[in-house]
Design a protein around this motif. Structure first.
Motif, mmCIF file in Angstrom:
data_model
loop_
_atom_site.group_PDB
_atom_site.id
_atom_site.type_symbol
_atom_site.label_atom_id
_atom_site.label_comp_id
_atom_site.label_asym_id
_atom_site.label_seq_id
_atom_site.Cartn_x
_atom_site.Cartn_y
_atom_site.Cartn_z
ATOM 1 N N GLU A 144 0.827 -1.207 0.000
ATOM 2 C CA GLU A 144 0.000 0.000 0.000
ATOM 3 C C GLU A 144 0.862 1.258 0.000
ATOM 4 O O GLU A 144 0.569 2.236 -0.691
ATOM 5 C CB GLU A 144 -0.921 -0.013 1.220
ATOM 6 N N VAL A 145 1.948 1.245 0.778
ATOM 7 C CA VAL A 145 2.864 2.391 0.822
ATOM 8 C C VAL A 145 3.467 2.626 -0.559
ATOM 9 O O VAL A 145 3.483 3.759 -1.068
ATOM 10 C CB VAL A 145 3.978 2.162 1.864
ATOM 11 N N MET A 146 3.973 1.562 -1.170
ATOM 12 C CA MET A 146 4.554 1.688 -2.508
ATOM 13 C C MET A 146 3.518 2.137 -3.526
ATOM 14 O O MET A 146 3.779 3.025 -4.359
ATOM 15 C CB MET A 146 5.173 0.347 -2.937
ATOM 16 N N LYS A 147 2.353 1.535 -3.480
ATOM 17 C CA LYS A 147 1.294 1.862 -4.433
ATOM 18 C C LYS A 147 0.901 3.329 -4.344
ATOM 19 O O LYS A 147 0.820 4.032 -5.364
ATOM 20 C CB LYS A 147 0.064 0.996 -4.161
ATOM 21 N N GLN A 148 0.669 3.823 -3.135
ATOM 22 C CA GLN A 148 0.183 5.192 -2.989
ATOM 23 C C GLN A 148 1.241 6.229 -3.367
ATOM 24 O O GLN A 148 0.922 7.264 -3.948
ATOM 25 C CB GLN A 148 -0.308 5.416 -1.557
ATOM 26 N N TYR A 200 6.501 0.234 6.497
ATOM 27 C CA TYR A 200 5.305 0.033 7.327
ATOM 28 C C TYR A 200 4.764 1.355 7.869
ATOM 29 O O TYR A 200 4.120 1.375 8.911
ATOM 30 C CB TYR A 200 5.614 -0.931 8.470
ATOM 31 N N ALA A 201 5.026 2.431 7.130
ATOM 32 C CA ALA A 201 4.497 3.739 7.522
ATOM 33 C C ALA A 201 2.976 3.677 7.594
ATOM 34 O O ALA A 201 2.322 3.157 6.689
ATOM 35 C CB ALA A 201 4.930 4.807 6.519
ATOM 36 N N GLY A 202 2.432 4.202 8.670
ATOM 37 C CA GLY A 202 0.982 4.192 8.822
ATOM 38 C C GLY A 202 0.397 2.817 9.067
ATOM 39 O O GLY A 202 -0.786 2.591 8.812
ATOM 40 N N TYR A 203 1.227 1.888 9.596
ATOM 41 C CA TYR A 203 0.737 0.518 9.791
ATOM 42 C C TYR A 203 -0.460 0.470 10.737
ATOM 43 O O TYR A 203 -1.488 -0.144 10.438
ATOM 44 C CB TYR A 203 1.850 -0.377 10.323
ATOM 45 N N LEU A 274 -0.330 9.723 6.208
ATOM 46 C CA LEU A 274 0.838 9.216 6.926
ATOM 47 C C LEU A 274 1.757 8.429 5.998
ATOM 48 O O LEU A 274 2.983 8.473 6.134
ATOM 49 C CB LEU A 274 0.391 8.332 8.087
ATOM 50 N N GLN A 275 1.186 7.725 5.044
ATOM 51 C CA GLN A 275 1.993 6.902 4.152
ATOM 52 C C GLN A 275 2.602 7.688 3.008
ATOM 53 O O GLN A 275 3.654 7.329 2.488
ATOM 54 C CB GLN A 275 1.131 5.754 3.594
ATOM 55 N N VAL A 276 1.970 8.769 2.608
ATOM 56 C CA VAL A 276 2.441 9.554 1.470
ATOM 57 C C VAL A 276 3.499 10.577 1.861
ATOM 58 O O VAL A 276 4.351 10.947 1.054
ATOM 59 C CB VAL A 276 1.238 10.257 0.776
ATOM 60 N N GLN A 277 3.500 11.017 3.114
ATOM 61 C CA GLN A 277 4.321 12.169 3.500
ATOM 62 C C GLN A 277 5.826 11.940 3.387
ATOM 63 O O GLN A 277 6.601 12.892 3.306
ATOM 64 C CB GLN A 277 3.978 12.611 4.920
ATOM 65 N N GLY A 278 6.291 10.684 3.397
ATOM 66 C CA GLY A 278 7.714 10.435 3.230
ATOM 67 C C GLY A 278 8.513 10.778 4.473
ATOM 68 O O GLY A 278 8.018 10.765 5.603
ATOM 69 N N SER A 279 9.791 11.136 4.269
ATOM 70 C CA SER A 279 10.678 11.420 5.401
ATOM 71 C C SER A 279 10.484 12.823 5.958
ATOM 72 O O SER A 279 10.895 13.120 7.074
ATOM 73 C CB SER A 279 12.143 11.234 4.981
#
Length: 357
Positions: A144-148, A200-203, A274-279
């Motif tokens: 999901e992280v990669m996809k988004q 696992y960002a936003g897990y 949370l998953q899109v924001q990156g570092s």
């Protein structure tokens, strides 16, 4: 007599299942195929939803497009290729989720109902759906992280024009992370820059969204089946009346998925950001994201992307349940007694049958 025979038939099927676990593996296969099918068909709608929900991070709160503007923008800048960015990790994640969701759900429902009679019915359906989705999350979340991230990037041309710092557009040339050429590159890049934490960002926000969603969808689906049976027995007297299971899955699955999707939209908005924001962290965690989104965007921000989310889940859930019911009808092994229904399709529980009798 017919009702009693059906009840005893299900009991015998349950006994056979407990001893032999016959064709349980097929539930994993059918679930995986159906999940991937639904994701592949509806991925462009999911891309629009992800773009809508994440644009506050990429473009700033004050410069957000509505649904139609976003559709026109993505089509104009990225075309069909942009709409299908991230489809491979999306399908991979759906394979895992579909397999565990449908593979675990039937045996879990049976175990709950046998060992905890007080949790029969809708509670058993909710818990079974939640457990199935939770198990799939270990594979689903990194995908999901990669996809988004691939979805919000679009093509390399459009991503090169994005310049973001702390959610505010600045001079072109600065990006929150580099452009991903594919799923493997995305996974390696995230691992290299952020490690396991990045993948696992936003897990936990994903679980906070998917556990209630999965539980609600199964609960609504089974409840709608009960309503259908009640209507058939009360209002339709014709003995020749029969609804194809694939069609039933198409209609009831779509309704269950759409309603569950709308109710969990705020949780989906938090997870996406949370998953899109990156570092470059704009939100430090789940609660901080909820607080900031509510403070700056209000209720409108919490339900951002609800229309494309519902528009995705109604057909995606419909196609998924239809595919599962079709595969069960045409490929599952049957209990030796021809009069018994396949155990894998528990469309009516024993309690419902007894009440009708």
């Amino acid at each position: 007599m017919a009702v009693q025979s059906s009840i005893s038939g299900e009991a015998q099927a349950s006994k056979n299942f407990s001893h032999g676990h016959f064709f349980l593996w097929r539930e994993f296969v059918w679930g995986a195929v159906a999940g991937a099918f639904g994701e592949g068909m509806m991925h462009p709608v999911d891309t629009i939803k992800t773009r809508l929900q994440s644009q506050a991070i990429l473009n700033g709160v004050q410069n957000q497009k509505n649904l139609l503007q976003m559709v026109r923008y993505v089509w104009k800048v990225d075309g069909l290729k942009g709409l299908y960015r991230g489809v491979l990790p999306g399908i991979t994640g759906s394979l895992a989720t579909g397999a565990t969701y449908f593979g675990v759900i039937e045996s879990t429902k049976k175990w709950i109902e046998d060992s905890h009679p007080g949790l029969r019915g809708h509670w058993a359906h909710f818990i079974a759906g939640a457990i199935g989705d939770t198990l799939g999350s270990f594979v689903y979340v990194p995908c999901e992280v990669m996809k988004q991230r691939m979805q919000v990037q679009g093509t390399i041309t459009s991503w090169s024009s994005v310049a973001v710092k702390d959610g505010i557009a600045i001079t072109p040339g600065t990006q929150i992370y580099g452009y991903y050429t594919g799923m493997f590159h995305a996974g390696c890049s995230i691992w290299k820059t952020q490690g396991v934490k990045g993948l696992y960002a936003g897990y936990f926000s994903t679980l906070a969204r998917d556990v209630p969603f999965a539980g609600l969808m199964v609960m609504f689906y089974e409840a709608l089946k009960d309503v259908k049976v009640y209507v058939e027995r009360r209002l339709i007297s014709s003995p020749n009346w029969h609804v194809n299971n694939s069609f039933e899955g198409l209609v009831l699955g779509g309704l269950a998925g759409g309603l569950s999707a709308y109710l969990t939209t705020p949780l989906d908005v938090v997870k996406t950001r949370l998953q899109v924001q990156g570092s470059t962290l704009r939100y430090t965690g789940w609660l901080d994201a909820i607080h900031n989104i509510w403070a700056t965007e209000g209720m409108k921000g919490m339900f951002k992307g609800s229309i494309p989310r519902i528009a995705w889940y109604i057909p995606a859930s419909a196609l998924t349940f239809m595919a599962v019911e079709f595969l069960r009808d045409n490929f599952n092994e049957r209990v030796p007694n021809d009069n018994l229904r396949e155990f894998g399709r528990l469309s009516v529980d024993k309690k419902s049958l007894q009440e009708v009798a």
